[in-house]
Write an enzyme that holds these catalytic residues in place. Structure first.
Site: not given
Ligand code: HPA
Length: 235
Positions: A24, A89, A204
């Site tokens: 990235r 991120g 997510d």
């Molecule tokens: N946990 C930790 N870091 C993350 C998550 C997660 O579920 N999803 C994206 N980064």
């Protein structure tokens, strides 16, 4: 030069974007920077310097989690005298009000990491730089992004054994997302009198199970990187 970084003094700009993933970092340098050149390749934890809108800027991958991040960030601050750190991120959502693709701008970061306990006792509260935060919010508003200035959890565990249940008490106290790096970046930035901010796209949702798809991931990443670069411009 350091054990983890082959860059020479002056190779990094004062403002550095911090993605976790080395590829990235490469993608950011190739797609956003003018005159990009690689400054670090040790362990393939890639770093690049170029310009954005005519001004010097760098990007350095941190790897995943706070111990890895702390190595690169400490050296950027101590050896390369970097002044502005902006993590870009993804994060996992803990509150249904925060939807996938939303931008989470982390004002504070609670952590279960042992690193902060040894560095800063009294359950130290790592916090973002206000000027970077204000700029990011103003730009996100102008661009019509759905954004949240929020408290995140910087966890050492991606696969939390109890799932969202492990974060229940944090959620009850206003934490909306989980990621793995912000807290140590904020702590180290303060120690070295530098600015730091974390900007995450919610990838997510741990509550609904909803996930960003591949094309959405790419476009939201582009929005977030441009937001981060403009946030750090001329500061
Ligand atoms: N946990 C930790 N870091 C993350 C998550 C997660 O579920 N999803 C994206 N980064």
């Amino acid at each position: 030069m350091t054990p983890h970084n082959e860059a020479k003094p002056g190779d990094y700009a004062e403002t550095v974007l911090l993605p976790g993933d080395p590829l990235r970092a490469k993608w950011i340098a190739e797609n956003f920077f003018d005159d990009a050149r690689q400054v670090n390749g040790v362990r393939n934890c890639l770093g690049f310097t170029g310009t954005w809108k005519g001004k010097p800027v760098s990007v350095q991958a941190t790897g995943m989690g706070q111990p890895s991040t702390a190595i690169y960030v400490h050296e950027l601050l101590d050896v390369y005298k970097v002044k502005n750190l902006i993590r870009v991120g993804t994060c996992g959502g803990l509150n249904p009000k925060v939807k996938v693709r939303d931008v989470v701008i982390a004002m504070t970061a609670s952590t279960d990491s042992a690193m902060n306990q040894s560095f800063a006792p009294f359950s130290y509260a790592p916090f973002a730089d206000y000027e970077l935060l204000r700029r990011a919010v103003d730009l996100a508003t102008t661009r019509g992004f759905r954004w949240h200035v929020a408290s995140v959890s910087s966890s050492d565990t991606f696969y939390a054994p109890g799932g969202i249940g492990d974060y229940k008490k944090l959620v009850a106290h206003g934490v909306v997302a989980v990621e793995m790096e912000a807290a140590i970046i904020y702590t180290l930035a303060k120690r070295f009198d530098a600015r730091a901010l974390t900007i995450c796209t919610m990838s997510d949702c741990l509550v609904s199970g909803e996930e960003i798809d591949a094309s959405e991931r790419q476009s939201s990443l582009k929005d977030m990187v441009e937001l981060a670069l403009d946030t750090g411009l001329d500061i």
